[in-house]
Design an enzyme around this catalytic site. Structure first.
Site, short mmCIF file in Angstrom:
data_model
loop_
_atom_site.label_atom_id
_atom_site.label_comp_id
_atom_site.label_asym_id
_atom_site.label_seq_id
_atom_site.Cartn_x
_atom_site.Cartn_y
_atom_site.Cartn_z
N GLU A 183 -4.43 -4.27 -11.74
CA GLU A 183 -4.17 -3.07 -12.54
C GLU A 183 -5.39 -2.77 -13.39
OE1 GLU A 183 -0.71 -2.94 -15.01
OE2 GLU A 183 0.55 -3.87 -13.48
N ASP A 209 1.25 -0.23 -25.83
CA ASP A 209 0.35 -1.37 -25.89
C ASP A 209 0.25 -1.97 -27.27
OD1 ASP A 209 -0.47 -1.37 -23.16
OD2 ASP A 209 -1.59 0.46 -23.57
#
Length: 274
Positions: free
Chosen positions: A53, A64
């Site tokens: 990824e 995040d």
């Protein structure tokens, strides 16, 4: 199936035939530079990664935690953009055929348009896209563009996902389903393996598609325990932390490779049974 889906699906099929699970490392593209990212991708593959990824840096990465937020800041400061990442992927495709998946926020895609994004991503050699702030109910335009041109759209499910959301994600997802192990941000502490296993096994039975688990997997032991039931193990913040620690060091590639080898060793069948 779209041509770009083949590398992802073929990888999971090949691993399943050997009784193995996929190791899917996440790194932020452009951290500390795109040249370093290119070298890291090749090193990750050599160290045992099965799919990779690549994060696309964004100024407001809501899913995040601080480790990946700081990586995004460093990548943006180095001049990283979506189109520069696509150019890097195109270069990588002359050196590797490992499945490459972009993890990007929807605003980044919207800035160039769904159709253009899908066309350019496939032309560059991107296999899949994860859009963490794009629920399937709102993804019709992007889904149609991806169906027409590729790449695979990979949706996320969480412990709190409703039955309707699960049904929609199972229907729409190509390649694999990304199961978020915790109700929190990336890098949060992983707990409750028994509950995660229960949820993943139920999802596998219903979906008949590979389920890769991410968020909170920080150590080889975490990866080993997750690989006992998941089809793939996604490791992000722990790797990004290594990159941050050694970004100014000539040992960057060596240290990231060593950690990746430890993760891959931990999820191999013989090691899992130990």
């Amino acid at each position: 199936m779209l041509a770009t889906a083949n590398r992802i699906s073929a990888t999971f099929e090949q691993l399943a035939a050997k009784g193995e699970k996929a190791l899917i490392p996440y790194i932020m593209a452009g951290d500390p530079s795109l040249a370093d990212t290119e070298s890291l991708v090749l090193a990750l593959e050599k160290a045992g990664a099965d799919l990779i990824e690549l994060g696309v840096p964004f100024s407001d990465p809501i899913a995040d935690g601080p480790v990946i937020q700081k990586a995004a800041e460093r990548a943006l400061l180095s001049g990283t953009s979506l189109r520069r990442i696509l150019a890097m992927v195109k270069t990588l495709r002359t050196k590797t055929q490992i499945p490459l998946i972009l993890m990007t926020y929807y605003n980044t895609i919207m800035a160039i348009g769904e159709e253009t994004f899908c066309q350019e991503a496939v032309a560059a050699g991107v296999d899949g896209v994860i859009v963490p702030d794009m629920p399937p109910e709102e993804a019709d335009n992007l889904h149609k563009a991806a169906q027409a041109h590729g790449p695979c759209l990979i949706y996320l499910l969480a412990p709190t996902s409703t039955s309707n959301r699960k049904t929609e994600v199972i229907r729409r997802t190509q390649g694999f389903i990304y199961y978020v192990s915790i109700t929190g941000i990336t890098g949060a502490k992983l707990e409750g393996f028994a509950d995660i296993e229960k949820n993943v096994r139920a999802l596998q039975k219903k979906a008949k598609k590979p389920i890769a688990v991410g968020f909170g997997i920080a150590t080889p032991d975490d990866a080993r325990r997750m690989a006992a039931f998941a089809d793939g193990v996604i490791v992000g913040s722990a790797l990004v932390k290594k990159i941050a620690e050694f970004q100014q060091s000539p040992e960057l590639i060596q240290e990231v490779s060593r950690f990746t080898e430890q993760l891959k060793s931990a999820i191999r069948p013989n090691d899992r049974a130990a």
